[in-house]
Design a protein around this motif. Structure first.
Motif, PDB file in Angstrom:
ATOM      1  N   TRP A   1       0.845  -1.209   0.000  1.00 40.23           N
ATOM      2  CA  TRP A   1       0.000   0.000   0.000  1.00 40.23           C
ATOM      3  C   TRP A   1       0.875   1.252   0.000  1.00 40.23           C
ATOM      4  O   TRP A   1       0.708   2.149  -0.828  1.00 40.23           O
ATOM      5  N   LEU A   2       1.843   1.291   0.937  1.00 41.50           N
ATOM      6  CA  LEU A   2       2.771   2.428   0.990  1.00 41.50           C
ATOM      7  C   LEU A   2       3.496   2.592  -0.339  1.00 41.50           C
ATOM      8  O   LEU A   2       3.605   3.704  -0.875  1.00 41.50           O
ATOM      9  N   SER A   3       3.990   1.469  -0.882  1.00 42.89           N
ATOM     10  CA  SER A   3       4.790   1.531  -2.104  1.00 42.89           C
ATOM     11  C   SER A   3       3.976   2.082  -3.257  1.00 42.89           C
ATOM     12  O   SER A   3       4.447   2.950  -3.995  1.00 42.89           O
ATOM     13  N   VAL A   4       2.736   1.572  -3.394  1.00 46.72           N
ATOM     14  CA  VAL A   4       1.927   1.977  -4.550  1.00 46.72           C
ATOM     15  C   VAL A   4       1.644   3.475  -4.496  1.00 46.72           C
ATOM     16  O   VAL A   4       1.847   4.198  -5.480  1.00 46.72           O
ATOM     17  N   ILE A   5       1.222   3.962  -3.321  1.00 46.84           N
ATOM     18  CA  ILE A   5       0.900   5.394  -3.218  1.00 46.84           C
ATOM     19  C   ILE A   5       2.154   6.226  -3.475  1.00 46.84           C
ATOM     20  O   ILE A   5       2.142   7.201  -4.234  1.00 46.84           O
ATOM     21  N   THR A   6       3.271   5.826  -2.854  1.00 41.99           N
ATOM     22  CA  THR A   6       4.497   6.604  -3.020  1.00 41.99           C
ATOM     23  C   THR A   6       4.932   6.633  -4.474  1.00 41.99           C
ATOM     24  O   THR A   6       5.315   7.686  -4.993  1.00 41.99           O
TER      25      THR A   6
ATOM     26  N   LEU B   1       2.670   9.026  -6.477  1.00 43.02           N
ATOM     27  CA  LEU B   1       2.926  10.438  -6.185  1.00 43.02           C
ATOM     28  C   LEU B   1       4.304  10.854  -6.687  1.00 43.02           C
ATOM     29  O   LEU B   1       4.475  11.933  -7.271  1.00 43.02           O
ATOM     30  N   ALA B   2       5.304   9.990  -6.468  1.00 41.73           N
ATOM     31  CA  ALA B   2       6.667  10.359  -6.830  1.00 41.73           C
ATOM     32  C   ALA B   2       6.833  10.446  -8.345  1.00 41.73           C
ATOM     33  O   ALA B   2       7.584  11.290  -8.846  1.00 41.73           O
ATOM     34  N   THR B   3       6.138   9.581  -9.086  1.00 35.04           N
ATOM     35  CA  THR B   3       6.253   9.650 -10.535  1.00 35.04           C
ATOM     36  C   THR B   3       5.652  10.948 -11.059  1.00 35.04           C
ATOM     37  O   THR B   3       6.258  11.635 -11.900  1.00 35.04           O
ATOM     38  N   ALA B   4       4.464  11.303 -10.530  1.00 31.51           N
ATOM     39  CA  ALA B   4       3.847  12.563 -10.953  1.00 31.51           C
ATOM     40  C   ALA B   4       4.756  13.735 -10.586  1.00 31.51           C
ATOM     41  O   ALA B   4       5.041  14.622 -11.420  1.00 31.51           O
ATOM     42  N   GLY B   5       5.253  13.734  -9.349  1.00 34.62           N
ATOM     43  CA  GLY B   5       6.147  14.814  -8.917  1.00 34.62           C
ATOM     44  C   GLY B   5       7.410  14.843  -9.748  1.00 34.62           C
ATOM     45  O   GLY B   5       7.908  15.917 -10.113  1.00 34.62           O
ATOM     46  N   GLY B   6       7.948  13.660 -10.039  1.00 34.79           N
ATOM     47  CA  GLY B   6       9.182  13.595 -10.817  1.00 34.79           C
ATOM     48  C   GLY B   6       8.986  14.149 -12.217  1.00 34.79           C
ATOM     49  O   GLY B   6       9.847  14.878 -12.734  1.00 34.79           O
ATOM     50  N   LEU B   7       7.837  13.834 -12.811  1.00 39.01           N
ATOM     51  CA  LEU B   7       7.553  14.356 -14.152  1.00 39.01           C
ATOM     52  C   LEU B   7       7.495  15.885 -14.115  1.00 39.01           C
ATOM     53  O   LEU B   7       8.097  16.574 -14.954  1.00 39.01           O
TER      54      LEU B   7
ATOM     55  N   ILE C   1       4.543  11.506   2.658  1.00 39.84           N
ATOM     56  CA  ILE C   1       5.090  12.774   2.170  1.00 39.84           C
ATOM     57  C   ILE C   1       6.606  12.691   2.067  1.00 39.84           C
ATOM     58  O   ILE C   1       7.197  13.046   1.049  1.00 39.84           O
ATOM     59  N   GLY C   2       7.253  12.177   3.125  1.00 35.23           N
ATOM     60  CA  GLY C   2       8.714  12.109   3.115  1.00 35.23           C
ATOM     61  C   GLY C   2       9.222  11.246   1.967  1.00 35.23           C
ATOM     62  O   GLY C   2      10.097  11.650   1.204  1.00 35.23           O
ATOM     63  N   LEU C   3       8.663  10.029   1.838  1.00 35.08           N
ATOM     64  CA  LEU C   3       9.118   9.111   0.789  1.00 35.08           C
ATOM     65  C   LEU C   3       8.851   9.693  -0.600  1.00 35.08           C
ATOM     66  O   LEU C   3       9.699   9.597  -1.495  1.00 35.08           O
ATOM     67  N   SER C   4       7.670  10.309  -0.786  1.00 40.90           N
ATOM     68  CA  SER C   4       7.338  10.824  -2.116  1.00 40.90           C
ATOM     69  C   SER C   4       8.254  11.981  -2.487  1.00 40.90           C
ATOM     70  O   SER C   4       8.739  12.052  -3.616  1.00 40.90           O
ATOM     71  N   LEU C   5       8.506  12.896  -1.536  1.00 38.31           N
ATOM     72  CA  LEU C   5       9.367  14.036  -1.846  1.00 38.31           C
ATOM     73  C   LEU C   5      10.763  13.551  -2.225  1.00 38.31           C
ATOM     74  O   LEU C   5      11.381  14.041  -3.168  1.00 38.31           O
ATOM     75  N   TYR C   6      11.259  12.566  -1.466  1.00 44.21           N
ATOM     76  CA  TYR C   6      12.603  12.049  -1.711  1.00 44.21           C
ATOM     77  C   TYR C   6      12.660  11.324  -3.055  1.00 44.21           C
ATOM     78  O   TYR C   6      13.528  11.590  -3.895  1.00 44.21           O
ATOM     79  N   THR C   7      11.700  10.426  -3.281  1.00 48.42           N
ATOM     80  CA  THR C   7      11.716   9.639  -4.509  1.00 48.42           C
ATOM     81  C   THR C   7      11.484  10.507  -5.737  1.00 48.42           C
ATOM     82  O   THR C   7      12.051  10.237  -6.802  1.00 48.42           O
TER      83      THR C   7
ATOM     84  N   THR D   1      12.294   2.042  -3.971  1.00 49.14           N
ATOM     85  CA  THR D   1      11.233   2.664  -3.173  1.00 49.14           C
ATOM     86  C   THR D   1      10.534   1.617  -2.318  1.00 49.14           C
ATOM     87  O   THR D   1      10.279   1.840  -1.139  1.00 49.14           O
ATOM     88  N   VAL D   2      10.248   0.449  -2.931  1.00 46.23           N
ATOM     89  CA  VAL D   2       9.625  -0.628  -2.146  1.00 46.23           C
ATOM     90  C   VAL D   2      10.524  -0.993  -0.970  1.00 46.23           C
ATOM     91  O   VAL D   2      10.067  -1.158   0.159  1.00 46.23           O
TER      92      VAL D   2
END
Lengths: 380, 355
Positions: free
Chosen positions: A85-90, A93-99, A254-260, A317-318
């Protein structure tokens, strides 16, 4: 005779390899013996029999149903589910943010590209666990008590006890509304293709989707408005209703997504930049529009470069979700830790954890190899 | 086209205005950037304008901005952990020694066997300084080690110890012996498939089970073992990349000249292979510096754990954010420094190969 044998590199190679295997077998034998002695000395029974016993410890948040009377095996399943669950959400979010970051860095705009570059530099050079603990510190010390909760968007409340947001409520007949709406979407998409040829594509897309939204709203209204939003309401000292995200979960996401996102952004930027400038120029020379060049020429080539490093980024990330242990979100690592403390079955528990991660990693690698072979450049 | 030409020929301020507000898209992007900067103003106020830099009593920090006075008060705890204060000069000397060795390593001209010897001697001196027990230094058990020296020692030692293993694994994976190749692939892929937290659990919980009961390796040593294994697998893949990039003619020429395998590896293959992969090697170094912070999970008292325990002091009003920001700043300086150095090396290599 002996001389030729001594200098035969094949024979020497095999002798060395057999010696290596023998040494390894001795080492494993020695470790196994030690382990048996140590376990006997501490009075720990080995084996996976404990998995069927009731776990008897609570898990603070779960995506699948769990009560302390469930078995240890089910507790592990809950842990794996939380990890996924954590991995999928992160990852989403991280892919969208990264783009967004990649496009910002590639843009010719001097302010935006510098801001994105500064973001990437800062977030890539600070350990993830520091960022997670920092986010958790913010979530548990900066946000006010529920009574004074910050309200940045209507219905969204940030408080010391977590984030409260509106929840989707599904009443009787919600499924039918979704199904009908999907059918309508397909119908409008098909009819839009049959519109007269002189209608521009942009008009077709906006027209069809506008009609679809209107029709869906009508269906929803006729069905008795079964789908709605329920906002959290402050009653007494805490919120009721709506959806709730714990401070741990919020901090990790939030932390994982910002970092990734910082890493994902660099991968995407690298991929787009790696496609030669000549491809753009060639496209222009052929009279393609900028958008056509981007989607038909640049992106297909960039994707081939982006996908392999992106997959390993997703995999790490996982693996990085295990850092949630430091904050106290019950993903697999924390559950393993709890079970070890409760039962002393360290060997089995850690083997389960390693087995789960190896399964995920190896299956993603295999999938990746298959995908890579499919999209690889066919050279003639 | 003509418009962009007129823009580039204009004076700089005009050009900037044109790029920020020239068309609708750039105007929107400018507004977005300004919105981001405005959103950062409260952070700036909190961190600088409203901050408490020095307070008479911890309670004065309540309300408003950041409490940097907390960092000043807890600096010793965060940087040196529980290390005995009277022996603190030794920990400071260790940090200075690491910095000196790193500075010495910056110049590629000094790379070679002699520098490795200097590093080994330096690390031996550092361990003696930290641990004591000889030369009249009071002994300090590793359970009392903490803070920045532990972070730096873990990073340097794990990378240094992992390097020889990584070279062997990479050569094994590229070599012709099937058993060795299989074993190398197995080890590398297993370790890379696992999260470091899992390896740290193995080291902290399972390793004592695997060894005879009378062997006691302390916690710091066990976590160092886990970090070393982890670094070895990742370094091996980096070095393998360098080996793959090496033209096969180099090894064939060495064979034709009758140079023995190990001599060819040491004098011909490795120097060229490693030179090719310096940027990813420094990248791995950054990753490992960041990964040392994970030892917090198994209870080793590195800089991050020290900061976390400092932040739990009830005398101060919830200073955890300041503590983590301070630690983040130190990590940032180290990692950003390595990254800049890597870029400097890269441009050096590029300009040399072009000239």
């Amino acid at each position: 005779m002996l001389r030729t044998l001594w200098y035969s590199s094949r024979l020497r190679g095999w002798t060395a390899q057999i010696a290596l295997l023998g040494g390894l077998a001795c080492l494993l034998w020695w470790i196994g013996g030690n382990t048996i002695d140590n376990l006997a000395e501490r009075g720990i029974r080995t084996g996976f029999g404990f998995l069927t016993r009731p776990a008897r410890f609570p898990i603070s948040e779960t995506v699948v149903a769990y009560t302390p009377s469930d078995s240890f095996l089910w507790a592990y399943v809950v842990g794996v589910a939380n990890t996924i669950w954590l991995s999928v959400i992160t990852i989403g979010l991280a892919t969208a943010g990264g783009l967004a970051l990649a496009l910002a860095r590639l843009s010719a705009h001097p302010m935006l590209s510098r801001l994105a570059a500064a973001y990437v530099t800062v977030f890539r050079n600070i350990p993830l666990i520091v960022q997670l603990l920092f986010c958790y510190g913010v979530a548990t010390s900066v946000f006010p008590a529920p009574r004074l909760a910050l309200n940045p968007l209507p219905g969204v409340f940030l408080s010391l006890r977590g984030v409260y947001a509106p929840a989707l409520t599904l009443g009787q007949g919600a499924g039918w509304v979704f199904a009908l709406s999907a059918l309508l979407a397909a119908a409008f998409a098909l009819t839009a293709r049959r519109w007269p040829a002189n209608v521009p594509t942009a008009w077709r897309v906006t027209g069809a989707s506008g009609l679809w939204v209107l029709a869906s709203i009508v269906v929803w209204w006729l069905a008795g408005r079964p789908i709605g939003l329920e906002s959290p309401v402050l009653t007494g000292l805490n919120f009721r209703g709506g959806s709730y995200l714990s401070p741990e979960f919020t901090a990790i996401i939030i932390g994982l997504s910002l970092y990734t996102a910082a890493f994902a952004g660099e991968i995407i930027r690298g991929g787009i930049e790696a496609v030669g400038k000549g491809q753009w120029e060639g496209g222009r020379a052929l009279g393609l529009t900028e958008r056509q060049i981007m989607f038909k020429v640049i992106l297909p080539q960039a994707l081939r470069i982006i996908v392999p490093p992106m997959t390993s980024q997703y995999l790490s990330t996982v693996k990085n979700t295990t850092l949630a242990v430091a904050v106290g979100y019950p993903e697999l690592g924390l559950i393993v830790n709890t079970v070890i403390n409760q039962t002393g079955q360290a060997l089995e528990s850690i083997m389960i954890m390693l087995g789960v991660f190896l399964t995920i990693s190896l299956s993603v690698s295999l999938l990746m190899n298959w995908f890579n072979a499919r999209i690889a450049l066919v050279e003639r | 086209m003509t418009r962009s030409k007129s823009i580039t020929s204009a004076a700089f301020p005009l050009r900037l205005v044109a790029r920020l507000w020239g068309d609708r898209m750039s105007a929107v992007l400018t507004l977005v950037s300004i919105a981001i900067l405005v959103a950062l103003v409260p952070v700036f106020e909190w961190a600088i304008l409203d901050a408490h830099w020095a307070v008479a009593a911890p309670a004065d920090c309540r309300g408003g901005g950041a409490c940097w006075a907390f960092i000043a008060a807890k600096l010793r705890l965060i940087l040196f952990g529980l290390y005995p204060p009277e022996a603190q000069w030794r920990a400071i000397l260790v940090i200075a020694l690491i910095l000196a060795l790193v500075l010495l390593t910056l110049s590629p001209r000094l790379w070679g066997g002699r520098l490795m010897l200097v590093w080994s001697a330096g690390i031996a001196v550092m361990l003696v300084l930290m641990g004591g027990g000889i030369f009249g230094l009071s002994p300090v058990p590793t359970s009392k080690w903490g803070g920045l020296p532990v972070t730096l020692l873990l990073a340097v030692l794990s990378l240094g110890l992992a390097f020889p293993f990584a070279v062997i694994l990479a050569l094994g994976r590229r070599g012709s012996l099937p058993v060795v190749r299989g074993l190398s692939i197995f080890l590398i892929e297993i370790v890379r498939g696992l999260p470091l937290v899992g390896l740290l659990f193995v080291a902290a919980i399972l390793l004592p089970l695997f060894l005879p009961a009378d062997w006691t390796i302390d916690k710091l040593g066990r976590t160092l073992a886990a970090l070393t294994v982890f670094a070895a697998a990742y370094l091996a893949e980096v070095i393998r990349g360098g080996l793959q990039g090496l033209p096969p003619g180099q090894v064939e020429a060495a064979q034709a000249l009758g140079i023995p395998y190990w001599k060819a590896v040491w004098h011909i293959v490795l120097p060229q292979a490693i030179q090719k992969v310096i940027p990813p090697l420094t990248n791995t170094a950054i990753v490992m510096v960041k990964n040392t912070s994970l030892v917090l999970i198994v209870g080793v008292f590195d800089m991050l754990s020290a900061a976390r325990s400092a932040a739990t002091d009830p005398a101060w009003p919830a200073p955890s954010i300041e503590a983590y920001l301070f630690v983040a700043g130190i990590y940032f300086i180290i990692c950003f420094g390595i990254a800049r150095y890597s870029r400097h090396l890269e441009t050096g290599i590029k300009s040399r190969s072009q000239s």
